[in-house]
Scaffold this active site. Structure first.
Site, mmCIF file in Angstrom:
data_model
loop_
_atom_site.group_PDB
_atom_site.id
_atom_site.type_symbol
_atom_site.label_atom_id
_atom_site.label_comp_id
_atom_site.label_asym_id
_atom_site.label_seq_id
_atom_site.Cartn_x
_atom_site.Cartn_y
_atom_site.Cartn_z
ATOM 1 N N HIS A 15 -7.210 -4.747 -0.994
ATOM 2 C CA HIS A 15 -6.097 -6.072 -1.377
ATOM 3 C C HIS A 15 -6.913 -6.597 -2.509
ATOM 4 O O HIS A 15 -6.642 -7.950 -2.754
ATOM 5 C CB HIS A 15 -6.148 -6.981 -0.156
ATOM 6 C CG HIS A 15 -5.939 -6.270 1.109
ATOM 7 N ND1 HIS A 15 -6.837 -5.729 2.059
ATOM 8 C CD2 HIS A 15 -4.664 -6.106 1.856
ATOM 9 C CE1 HIS A 15 -6.628 -5.099 3.164
ATOM 10 N NE2 HIS A 15 -4.987 -5.278 2.940
ATOM 11 N N HIS A 71 0.923 -1.284 -0.061
ATOM 12 C CA HIS A 71 -0.157 0.129 -0.064
ATOM 13 C C HIS A 71 0.971 1.211 -0.222
ATOM 14 O O HIS A 71 0.336 2.334 0.518
ATOM 15 C CB HIS A 71 -0.664 -0.015 1.353
ATOM 16 C CG HIS A 71 -1.606 -1.195 1.338
ATOM 17 N ND1 HIS A 71 -2.637 -1.626 0.251
ATOM 18 C CD2 HIS A 71 -1.644 -2.177 2.266
ATOM 19 C CE1 HIS A 71 -3.210 -2.800 0.762
ATOM 20 N NE2 HIS A 71 -2.709 -3.182 2.267
#
Lengths: 336, 336
Positions: free
Chosen positions: B219, B57
């Protein structure tokens, strides 16, 4: 093609409207003709820096408009040079009486249009100097270029010259510094995927599933060769070897190392490349005194990386460290 | 899968080595167990902020370590929670005697491991508070989450709480502010492409050529629906409508508008979405007092965008504007 756009023909205009809304304190966007300028320009007595080129390389150039870097940027349509009237209007708007430095990447359209603008500025009695950026060692004479292409050194020149101008240096001095930075910088990049110009709707080229374009240009123009994908360490060494040999960089040199993502490259990968590059540079005897890692000069949604190495001069360190406040590059006077 | 990596199992370790090399003044990377910390931590008397989560991320969370934001970040493997021993070691290393705030995104693994770490910290007599982030309005109970997922508000909480801690606020106050920011923030995102975890080697899901995942998780977990690609203005309105209705945001509210790229989204597109979002927000009677546009919380190479809207409180403006110096977010005390 998948992209978050409305109409392809409005991509640049709408993105610039978005930028103006996102950075109301830093910059203004003019539309007729089109350019971005520092909200506090013109700055009396300061050399004004103007750059520009085709859109699609964001944050370059508009993202570098602000205190400590550019006074104005002239965006063309995607991968299309800005017109002389844009450049003329931008330079006139930000000229603070100390002259205007034009920072031009070496692509035929850009060179021609900035040259025409410089002639119009001369006719308007505005002193002008031009720094031509041509740091890409990949190829000589390319799809849009006679000589070498201008790539990552542009960001470094805009930062260093921006700080020199802010420090009160004369037009001749700022231009000299810009040319010296360009002469001391070498770059090369590679692409894992093509980019897709939303105004064209097609990928700029095709690559096999395990193939990369080595020596890629920032518009997707061909590089040196198509080669198989390899480990990051291997590819980093393949990029750095011609860079190191070209200047050449010598053991004992102090350098700035810039690892640039081409648009769609995860930061995880950029840090892996940066790690590899530091090792190779240090094996070569270089001392890395400054660094920049991120996606600062992109090719839309291209996945890939470019490396720029700049042999630093002592007096550029202060210019690099000097405060800057632009959308894409920002830091204060000292680590807080 | 194409990526600039060496061995898939070394992606996170090598990227962290690269980060340590890229930001020697700002941060240190510890390896046993693995965490990043401010180079000048612990800061005596300052509440220490610790966050973390799966890698992939970036720049979240490691890119927000530095003065004015996090004291430490604990990266797990890609899309994998950090372990309690990482969190414990990080908190112990940066605790300056004023306690530790844990900022935790609401994913089951993260919640469990931060909770275990908090118990170990309590046993070690280190005062700890936790802010749980759950701002995503897309879905309740998801692939890795009970309740709502934590997304873009995390960045805003880390900045605002970081400044509050820097200003000398107590642990209870900083935790209260963090919870208030979370309660006042709502987010939602969409994906144009899946992401590919280099440790898995396969895209996280499949999408048709003109299909998007609406309400995507960071995700690649499913959102609300698969829908056809539409114009940026339309998609922006589709994201903002449930966000506005959820809090709900009311005419006259002052807001921070955060448009976040998911990794592979060109800045041109983010600015087009930002433009659309400002119009919709203003039609709704909102006053946008602060904004953030860029790729700050990503899903590797996913193309797409997420929007976070935060109803600002007057005293958060100063915390937002306060100086910050981290790899990903940096500005000085005043526009220079």
């Amino acid at each position: 093609m998948k992209a978050l756009v409305n109409a392809p023909e409005n991509v640049v205009a709408e993105a610039l409207e978005g930028m103006a809304l996102a950075y109301p304190e830093l910059l203004h966007v003019e539309t007729e003709p089109r350019f971005l300028r520092r909200s506090d320009a013109p700055r009396r007595g300061k050399v004004a820096l103007v750059s520009g080129g085709g859109s699609g390389h964001e944050p370059l150039h508009g993202g570098f408009v602000g205190s400590g870097m550019l006074d104005a940027a002239c965006p063309g349509e995607v991968f299309t040079s800005p017109t002389p009237d844009q450049i003329l209007a931008a330079a006139q708007a930000v000229n603070g009486g100390a002259g205007v430095l034009l920072i031009v990447k070496n692509y035929t359209g850009d060179v021609l249009n900035f040259q025409l603008a410089a002639e119009l500025l001369a006719a308007a009695d505005i002193p002008t100097e031009t720094v031509l950026v041509d740091d890409d060692v990949a190829v000589t004479d390319s799809l849009y270029t006679a000589g070498r292409r201008g790539v990552g050194a542009t960001v470094l020149i805009e930062k260093i010259c921006g700080a020199a101008a802010e420090a009160g240096k004369s037009l001749a001095d700022v231009a000299r510094i810009g040319r010296e930075v360009n002469a001391a910088a070498r770059s090369m990049g590679l692409a894992l995927t093509p980019c897709t110009n939303p105004q064209a709707g097609q990928p700029s080229f095709q690559l096999g599933e395990q193939e990369i374009e080595f020596g890629i240009g920032i518009h997707g123009e061909p590089g040196r060769s198509r080669i198989p994908l390899a480990k990051a360490d291997t590819l980093t060494e393949m990029l750095l070897t011609p860079i190191l040999a070209d200047l050449p960089f010598r053991s004992g040199d102090t350098v700035l190392l810039f690892v640039d993502g081409l648009g769609a490259t995860p930061l995880l990968e950029l840090y892996i490349v940066y790690r590899a590059a530091t090792r190779i540079a240090e094996q070569h005897g270089l001392r890395i005194s400054r660094r920049l890692v991120g996606s600062y000069m992109t090719s839309l949604d291209m996945a890939g990386v470019a490396i720029t190495l700049l042999r630093m001069q002592e007096d550029w360190l202060g210019y690099w460290d000097a405060p800057v406040r632009t959308p894409a590059l920002s830091w204060g006077a000292t680590p807080c």
